[in-house]
Enzyme design. Sequence first.
Site, short mmCIF file in Angstrom:
data_model
loop_
_atom_site.label_atom_id
_atom_site.label_comp_id
_atom_site.label_asym_id
_atom_site.label_seq_id
_atom_site.Cartn_x
_atom_site.Cartn_y
_atom_site.Cartn_z
CD GLU A 7 -3.00 0.65 2.00
OE1 GLU A 7 -3.76 1.72 2.68
OE2 GLU A 7 -3.50 -0.48 2.35
CG ASP A 106 -2.72 -1.18 5.30
OD1 ASP A 106 -1.48 -1.67 5.53
OD2 ASP A 106 -2.90 0.16 5.48
CE1 TYR A 314 -3.91 -1.68 8.61
CE2 TYR A 314 -5.68 -2.53 9.52
CZ TYR A 314 -5.02 -1.91 8.56
OH TYR A 314 -5.76 -1.18 7.37
#
Length: 741
Positions: A7, A106, A314
Amino acid sequence: MRLIISEKANAAKKIAQFLAEGKVKEGKHRAVPHHTFDWKGEETVSIGLKGHILNPEYPEEYSNWQKVEPSELIDAEILKPVSEKGVAAAIKSLAKKADSVIVATDYDREGELIGVEALSIVFEAKPELADSVKRSRFSALTKGEVTRAFDELVEVSHDLADAGEARQDIDLIWGATLTRWVSRATKRYGSAFLSVGRVQSPTLVLIAERELERRAFKPEPYWEIEATLKNGGDPFKVAHRHGRFKDEGEAQAALSNLKETARVVEVRQKAATRPAPAPFNTTSFLTAAASLGIGPSRAARIAEDLYTDGYISYPRTDNTVYPASLDLREVLTVLKGVEEVGETAGALLAKGELKPTRGKKETTDHPPIYPTGYVSKAALRDDQWKIYQLVVRRFLATLSEPSKSLRTTLNFDSGGEGLTTGGTVITEEGWLGVYPYSRRADEEIPNLGEGDVVNVVEKELLAKETQPPGRYGQGRLLNVMEDLGLGTKATRPNIIQNLYDRGYVHSDPIIPTEKGISVAQGLKEFAAEIASHEMTAKLERSMDDISEGKTDKRAVVDESRDLLREVYKHLDSAEEQFSDIVWRGIRSDETLGKCPESGHNLIVRRNRRSRKRFVGCEGYPDCTVTYPLPQKGSIIPTGTTCEECGSPEIKVLGGRRPWITCIDMDCPKKQEQMKAAEEARKAREGEEAAKDAGKANAENEAERPSEVSEVASDAAKSSNGNSGNGEEPREKLASSGTRAS
């Protein structure tokens, strides 16, 4: 050749470093970096995107806000042109040489959509790669987690990506249609447009309703009795056991009954155990960050940076239960070197068994937020260090023992009246030793026993009033939005920030502007569907159904179009009434006070030529009184006047902190403030060891005196015999949809 698509650029670089069997060769396609290495005996190239590389928008023929009927946008085609042409060109070039592709964006709806967007570029360059795509899902950018994820590749979830794209399309359709209608109804174009959103608007209504509830609140008087006692040591305060007296006469009678001494009639002690907190999910993390003065939007950005740097896991997750696969001892070993908390990590490592706390929400997509790497304080900005420490300390707290406290209550009798006081002290710190954010100061009280007599040295009757309900803080608002199904863990911080950016709210706790209240009122009255959380929550559940394969994207988007048609129908029949409501709020925000010469209102105006704003008298041309204004930031009237010069005071929103000033540039107080600000700026510049955050803050704070001095020259240009309000519209197609970063 195998192509890995991440990403962001730094994630692509880290993945290459973790997987490489040998050296990593750095390369670039034009200005876009990529990394070539060998993995499992095959040449592999890792490249990072810049988030979304496709930008949803309407065709050019819909770009004129004044000529195109807003309702036409409901069914208009949505284009997805490439927004990052350089990145797309690099992907095409590498795809032509590739034999397989791994998506490593992600792992959530937004990330899956970003990956699928990139795949569309890949297939455009080499269609046959459609049969050679895999997905890597990881929750932390660490060597162990990334290696595991690439050893356990899965399929791309088109259902998940479709759910993300449905949200993107729905938010664009609703946002563009209603924002244009509201802007057209109120004739607010260009940078002054009024935005409306599927999630933003019901959130604004929540804030506005709380403010109106506060204004409608009628305080009720009550009285409390407070006495000061002394037993040879320091004096201490006690209260009447009755608490609040609603009748003043009753309170006066009780006060007169108090004698010169009081006797202890009861000593009561109660031990309490406070369990350690649950692991962080996104909402609880952002709420905790808000209590430290770091707003949700900023905290989310910092957490994202710490994640991509490999320091935390995350940060977008609903989970509050650590998975069995998480090696808690490995994390503690990493944290042994972290400043301020390393000793605690070492002590936990020495324990025989680790029993982490468990929250109420358990999911399988991502673990709760936890630290994944070591970083020193010197390597981070101040705000980054605060967030990193918050995550580290929360993780350590979840593995720590409960805290224990002792509550002591002393009850007295004086002239037949009951008095009481109490205090709580921590007897065993437990988790509070490493997580001080939730700790309250110990409340010490005298060591007295039953029958002891003390002197009453002072007694007083306190007249008080009941208080209106409190405003929402950003952290509290996040929890309310979650409870009502407004937005998602990824989008809520941006929604709140949008309200600030559009001038609908300010401060924290959140105060709506009159414009914000009037927009909310107009929507509630003429478009109740978008003002209510029920409709938005229903669409959120529909998008969940897409991600779970229970329905398809087209059906949900079409359903949202049908809902929007009903909303638009109600609004369109009340354009004039809606405009009147909103303009009352706008004019209220732009009325700063009374003119000292004519008594008319002083209002915010704009010079027709320069577009610079200034304060002018409503009595122009008979009255030509003008004042300069800062040209940056939103202006909020405070309703107060300067104690030094008597001119109206305003709050200026912009930069890191709002500031309050009067509008008279010649005010002696302002001259002192400018001098102090200049001295402070020079002092900051002289700090050689300042960190990046300190330097950034100094530059930001330095804007204030320059803004204040700038307006003096602006005033002459803006008010040179011109009282024009500058309402000439400037055509501009503003971004109408919102996307999570």
